[in-house]
Design a protein around this motif. Structure first.
Motif, PDB file in Angstrom:
ATOM      1  N   SER A  96     -17.591  -9.742   2.287  1.00  0.00           N
ATOM      2  CA  SER A  96     -16.272  -9.138   2.449  1.00  0.00           C
ATOM      3  C   SER A  96     -15.175 -10.167   2.167  1.00  0.00           C
ATOM      4  O   SER A  96     -15.412 -11.388   2.196  1.00  0.00           O
ATOM      5  CB  SER A  96     -16.107  -8.601   3.872  1.00  0.00           C
ATOM      6  OG  SER A  96     -16.055  -9.686   4.782  1.00  0.00           O
ATOM      7  N   ILE A  97     -13.985  -9.652   1.913  1.00  0.00           N
ATOM      8  CA  ILE A  97     -12.815 -10.518   1.747  1.00  0.00           C
ATOM      9  C   ILE A  97     -12.646 -11.365   3.002  1.00  0.00           C
ATOM     10  O   ILE A  97     -12.413 -12.569   2.923  1.00  0.00           O
ATOM     11  CB  ILE A  97     -11.553  -9.661   1.486  1.00  0.00           C
ATOM     12  CG1 ILE A  97     -11.646  -8.972   0.119  1.00  0.00           C
ATOM     13  CG2 ILE A  97     -10.291 -10.515   1.590  1.00  0.00           C
ATOM     14  CD1 ILE A  97     -10.575  -7.911  -0.107  1.00  0.00           C
ATOM     15  N   ASP A  98     -12.791 -10.724   4.140  1.00  0.00           N
ATOM     16  CA  ASP A  98     -12.625 -11.422   5.413  1.00  0.00           C
ATOM     17  C   ASP A  98     -13.577 -12.614   5.513  1.00  0.00           C
ATOM     18  O   ASP A  98     -13.169 -13.728   5.869  1.00  0.00           O
ATOM     19  CB  ASP A  98     -12.843 -10.442   6.565  1.00  0.00           C
ATOM     20  CG  ASP A  98     -12.595 -11.086   7.912  1.00  0.00           C
ATOM     21  OD1 ASP A  98     -11.516 -11.669   8.111  1.00  0.00           O
ATOM     22  OD2 ASP A  98     -13.494 -11.007   8.766  1.00  0.00           O
ATOM     23  N   HIS A 105      -7.183 -19.271   5.939  1.00  0.00           N
ATOM     24  CA  HIS A 105      -5.810 -18.842   6.209  1.00  0.00           C
ATOM     25  C   HIS A 105      -5.643 -18.689   7.712  1.00  0.00           C
ATOM     26  O   HIS A 105      -6.401 -18.001   8.348  1.00  0.00           O
ATOM     27  CB  HIS A 105      -5.513 -17.501   5.523  1.00  0.00           C
ATOM     28  CG  HIS A 105      -5.678 -17.561   4.045  1.00  0.00           C
ATOM     29  ND1 HIS A 105      -4.676 -17.966   3.215  1.00  0.00           N
ATOM     30  CD2 HIS A 105      -6.749 -17.308   3.247  1.00  0.00           C
ATOM     31  CE1 HIS A 105      -5.117 -17.940   1.963  1.00  0.00           C
ATOM     32  NE2 HIS A 105      -6.364 -17.555   1.953  1.00  0.00           N
ATOM     33  N   GLY A 106      -4.654 -19.266   8.226  1.00  0.00           N
ATOM     34  CA  GLY A 106      -4.463 -19.031   9.641  1.00  0.00           C
ATOM     35  C   GLY A 106      -3.810 -20.088  10.339  1.00  0.00           C
ATOM     36  O   GLY A 106      -2.953 -20.643  10.599  1.00  0.00           O
TER      37      GLY A 106
END
Length: 106
Positions: A96-98, A105-106
Motif C-alpha cells: 500500500s501507499i501507506d 513523512h511525519g
C-alpha cells in the motif's frame, strides 16, 4: 484495511501551444485538474512533486490512467505524454501507499 491488488503512479505532461502566454501556468492548471479528478475517484491517493500514486482495482486504475490523458486534451493541451508505473498482483496484493511512504513523512 484490505491490501490493494494494484497501484499506479502517473505523471501527465500536457503540451501547450506556443500561443499561450504563460505556458508553465497553463501546464499547472491542467495538471491540477487531473489531480482533482484522481482525488475525486475516492481511491487512496498520494500526490508527489512529479507523479500521483493511486491504489485500487486494476481495471479502475487503467480507466483512471486513460481519463487523465483525456482531461489534458479537453482542457486545451495539444497533446499529452503520460508516464505510468504499475504494480499488480491479483492474488497477494501489492504494498500500500501507506506502507511504502508513511514512515518517510511525519
Amino acid at each position: 484495511m484490505e491490501q490493494p491488488k494494484a497501484s499506479i503512479a502517473i505523471q501527465v505532461l500536457p503540451k501547450i501551444g506556443a500561443a499561450v502566454k504563460q505556458p508553465g501556468d497553463e501546464v499547472i492548471r491542467i495538471v491540477d485538474k487531473v489531480i482533482a479528478y484522481i482525488k475525486g475517484t475516492g481511491l487512496t491517493t498520494f500526490v508527489g512533486p512529479f507523479e500521483t500514486t493511486v491504489e485500487g482495482d486494476f481495471d479502475k486504475l487503467m480507466e483512471i490512467a486513460k481519463e487523465c490523458q483525456l482531461i489534458c486534451i479537453r482542457e486545451g493541451a495539444e497533446s499529452v505524454s503520460a508516464y505510468i508505473k504499475t504494480a499488480y498482483n491479483p492474488t497477494a496484493g501489492v504494498w500500500s501507499i501507506d506502507k511504502k511512504v508513511t514512515k518517510h513523512h511525519g
